[in-house]
Design an enzyme around this catalytic site. Structure first.
Site, PDB file in Angstrom:
ATOM      1  N   CYS A  92      14.097  17.963 -20.441  1.00 26.76           N
ATOM      2  CA  CYS A  92      15.090  17.962 -21.527  1.00 26.76           C
ATOM      3  C   CYS A  92      15.804  16.618 -21.595  1.00 26.76           C
ATOM      4  CB  CYS A  92      16.113  19.075 -21.307  1.00 26.76           C
ATOM      5  SG  CYS A  92      15.403  20.716 -21.082  1.00 26.76           S
ATOM      6  N   GLU A 106      20.537  25.165 -25.612  1.00 23.25           N
ATOM      7  CA  GLU A 106      20.262  23.904 -24.899  1.00 23.25           C
ATOM      8  C   GLU A 106      18.951  23.396 -25.458  1.00 23.25           C
ATOM      9  OE1 GLU A 106      18.524  21.383 -22.707  1.00 23.25           O
ATOM     10  OE2 GLU A 106      18.620  22.739 -20.989  1.00 23.25           O
TER      11      GLU A 106
END
Length: 467
Positions: free
Chosen positions: A266, A232
């Site tokens: 993120c 990720e």
């Protein structure tokens, strides 16, 4: 790079954690112990494993305030928001508990007389989970909870910026009755050592949350090994504000999406495209909203924006701003007394949010991940131009479209190259939907219907009954 861990409070520059990192020799011993623990832990029933996780979550829920203060001290997010991260991590974990039975159930083959046929999901073995500092609890439970419920053992490597959170998780799971060595924490400051740990034969899979460069490095380290790596990674997440959107409401949401956690999420909103018909009004609304923010001491409950994580991060973010300004961007950040403090009275890594207009794709901040409180806004003349610009990126984590015309919004998000697409929302990983990055934003998936896929392997059973 030194393997020593020295964590500095980004708001005060005080040292809060200082110790040698786990050596490769010690990590190898830990991995061997993890493999032995796995052989017995995998034989616990799913019900027994669920009971352990439930107890751990109950213990975690008694420590919200204590852990939130510790988290603010480590990574600088304002204290008013840190309890929210830990509570959300518990809720996310409860969802993963809820779907565990169905996710780990045997998959029957087609019926055939005289045969028993099925596919079982079985645990992989010791898993290395390398977490991120920006949301350590949230990003870690994505992997840790399904890994443990599936029957794996875990080596948890917390970010050197948030080492204490890893220790706390280990303590909580031990108190909850997790067998010895099923969850072990390794503190690693050197990327060279992390590469070597990833190569240890006992490590059967790797789950990494962090920068794209860090993810690529781990893939390179394991390239000659048949070992899954779930990633990720970074993003340069776009938003498009259509002509029919409400400028004030959307501005409030997008300022939050760009500046929350000092832009260090993120899926932060990193670039905004606005239809020319409402562009000027939207910019005014952004200025009005940002003027209400308060930059300051993250331990103050009235603070909305704290420091960025490090002096190096501050330099990088400023370089993106300077590059844009040198190429014609205009700084239209509103006046805000607390922002002025970032340049004078505050000694930590404080950086005032910045709004840029007159931007284009020749500028670094429009093409790369800035990971800071910067909001570049670009005028567009059509839906087609907006989608083309949104897709003009090496990243593809999330993207959002803001419109009252939901049908048209759905047509647009169908064409956007990102793992998660929103209409009238942003910056929100939903536990029941797949969290997956496209292009350079990731590999594999956590959460949602595939939450357990990265933490099990398939084993086919083809049994013929004796005559």
């Amino acid at each position: 790079m030194s393997n020593h861990i020295r964590t500095i409070n980004p708001a005060t520059h005080e040292v809060i954690f200082d110790q040698p990192g786990t050596s490769l020799e010690d990590a190898s011993k830990i991995a061997k112990a993890s493999k032995l623990a796995f052989e017995s832990y995998r034989n616990l029933s799913l019900g027994e494993r669920k009971d352990i996780v439930k107890r751990a979550l109950a213990i975690l829920a008694t420590k919200y305030d204590e852990l939130a203060k510790e988290l603010t001290m480590q990574m600088g997010r304002p204290i008013r928001y840190c309890v929210g991260e830990i509570k959300t991590a518990v809720l996310r974990s409860e969802y993963l508990l809820q779907i565990a039975g169905e996710s780990l159930a045997d998959l029957p083959g087609q019926p055939q007389a005289g045969f028993k046929r099925m596919v079982k999901r079985v645990p992989i073995g010791p898993i290395l989970i390398a977490g991120a500092w920006n949301y350590p609890y949230l990003t870690t439970v994505n992997a840790l909870i399904p890994a443990l419920l599936a029957g794996n053992s875990v080596l948890l490597r917390p970010s050197p910026q948030t080492p204490l959170f890893g220790n706390r998780l280990s303590e909580i799971f031990t108190e909850a009755g997790l067998p010895s060595n099923v969850l072990q924490v390794i503190h690693i400051g050197s990327l060279d050592v992390l590469d070597q740990v990833a190569q240890l034969p006992e490590i059967q899979s790797i789950s990494f949350t962090g920068s794209t460069a860090g993810g690529i490095r781990l893939r390179e380290a394991t390239a000659k090994l048949v070992k899954p790596v779930n990633l990720e990674l970074g993003g340069n997440d776009p938003a498009y504000v259509r002509a029919d959107a409400d400028p004030k409401s959307v501005a409030e949401n997008l300022v939050d999406g760009a500046v929350f956690n000092s832009g260090q999420s993120c899926c932060s909103v990193e670039r905004v495209y606005v239809h020319e018909k409402i562009y000027n009004e939207f910019v005014r609304c952004v200025q009005a909203e940002l003027a209400t923010y308060k930059l300051g001491d993250p331990q103050d409950t009235t603070t909305t924006t704290g420091p960025v994580i490090s002096a190096a991060a501050k330099v990088k973010i400023q370089s993106h701003i300077d590059d844009a300004l040198s190429k014609g961007a205009v700084d239209i950040t509103p006046e805000n007394d607390t922002f002025a403090l970032a340049k004078s009275a505050l000694k930590g890594n404080f950086m005032a949010p910045v709004v840029l207009t007159n931007v284009n794709h020749s500028m670094i901040t429009m093409k790369e991940e800035t990971f800071g409180p910067v909001m570049p806004i670009m005028k567009v003349s059509s839906d087609e131009e907006a989608v083309s610009l949104m897709n003009d990126s090496d990243y593809g984590l999330t993207a959002s479209v803001w419109t009252k015309d939901i049908a048209r919004g759905e047509e647009l998000i169908d064409s956007i190259e990102a793992g998660t697409v929103f209409i009238n929302r942003c910056d929100y990983p939903a536990p029941d939907l797949a969290w997956t990055g496209w292009k350079s934003s990731g590999l594999g998936c956590t959460l949602g219907p595939c939450a357990y896929d990265g933490f099990t392997k398939l084993k086919s059973y083809h049994i013929k009954y004796a005559s």
